[in-house]
Design a protein around this motif. Structure first.
Motif, mmCIF file in Angstrom:
data_model
loop_
_atom_site.group_PDB
_atom_site.id
_atom_site.type_symbol
_atom_site.label_atom_id
_atom_site.label_comp_id
_atom_site.label_asym_id
_atom_site.label_seq_id
_atom_site.Cartn_x
_atom_site.Cartn_y
_atom_site.Cartn_z
ATOM 1 N N ASN A 98 -1.214 -3.724 -7.266
ATOM 2 C CA ASN A 98 -1.882 -4.330 -6.110
ATOM 3 C C ASN A 98 -1.756 -5.847 -6.131
ATOM 4 O O ASN A 98 -2.120 -6.505 -5.163
ATOM 5 N N TYR A 122 -3.819 -2.932 4.956
ATOM 6 C CA TYR A 122 -3.576 -2.702 3.536
ATOM 7 C C TYR A 122 -3.475 -1.199 3.265
ATOM 8 O O TYR A 122 -4.037 -0.388 4.006
ATOM 9 N N MET A 127 -6.748 -0.231 -2.144
ATOM 10 C CA MET A 127 -6.878 -1.524 -1.457
ATOM 11 C C MET A 127 -7.968 -1.517 -0.384
ATOM 12 O O MET A 127 -8.123 -2.476 0.361
#
Length: 144
Positions: A98, A122, A127
């Motif tokens: 990430n 996202y 996320m």
């Protein structure tokens, strides 16, 4: 053969990523300057520090003739880049990859249609905390 399979896999991954990247956009009822102030205030109001403001619109307007274009894409466009230590740690503990999404960005753009504020979509899952933060900041900036 490996090269063909790798190229096909990469092409599929890139096309899938491109489909997932349609941004969230929200109209802003006011001037570009008011919108940038609202976004900046909403980010700082969350206790976050703006690392950088990218003046994309000014760059594109300044360099258009250098690259053989006379098209005006934006009247104005800025991207506010920032990170959250708390949320970044949370999402990167779930998945270290990430890191590719950091820093986070909220854009303000002005076209002939008006002023808009937005952020990218996202990936679902790890996320989600970042997307929640982005939606909270943008909602505050547009006055919701």
């Amino acid at each position: 053969m490996k090269t063909v399979v790798l190229a096909a896999t990469l092409g599929l991954a890139l096309s899938t990523a491109a489909l997932a990247e349609k941004p969230f956009t929200y109209p802003f009822d006011g001037s570009f300057e008011d919108a940038t102030f609202a976004v900046e205030s909403a980010i700082v109001g969350q206790g976050l520090v703006i690392d950088y403001v990218s003046h994309v619109g000014a760059m594109l307007n300044r360099t258009g003739s250098d690259v053989g274009s006379d098209a005006t894409i934006f009247k104005n466009a800025d991207i506010f880049l920032f990170c959250s230590a708390v949320i970044s740690r949370q999402v990167m503990e779930k998945d270290p990859m990430n890191i590719t999404h950091c820093p986070y960005g909220i854009f303000v753009m002005e076209t002939d249609e008006g002023v808009m504020i937005g952020h990218k979509d996202y990936p679902d899952g790890s996320m989600q905390a970042v997307e929640n933060l982005m939606q909270q900041i943008v909602a505050e900036a547009v006055g919701n």
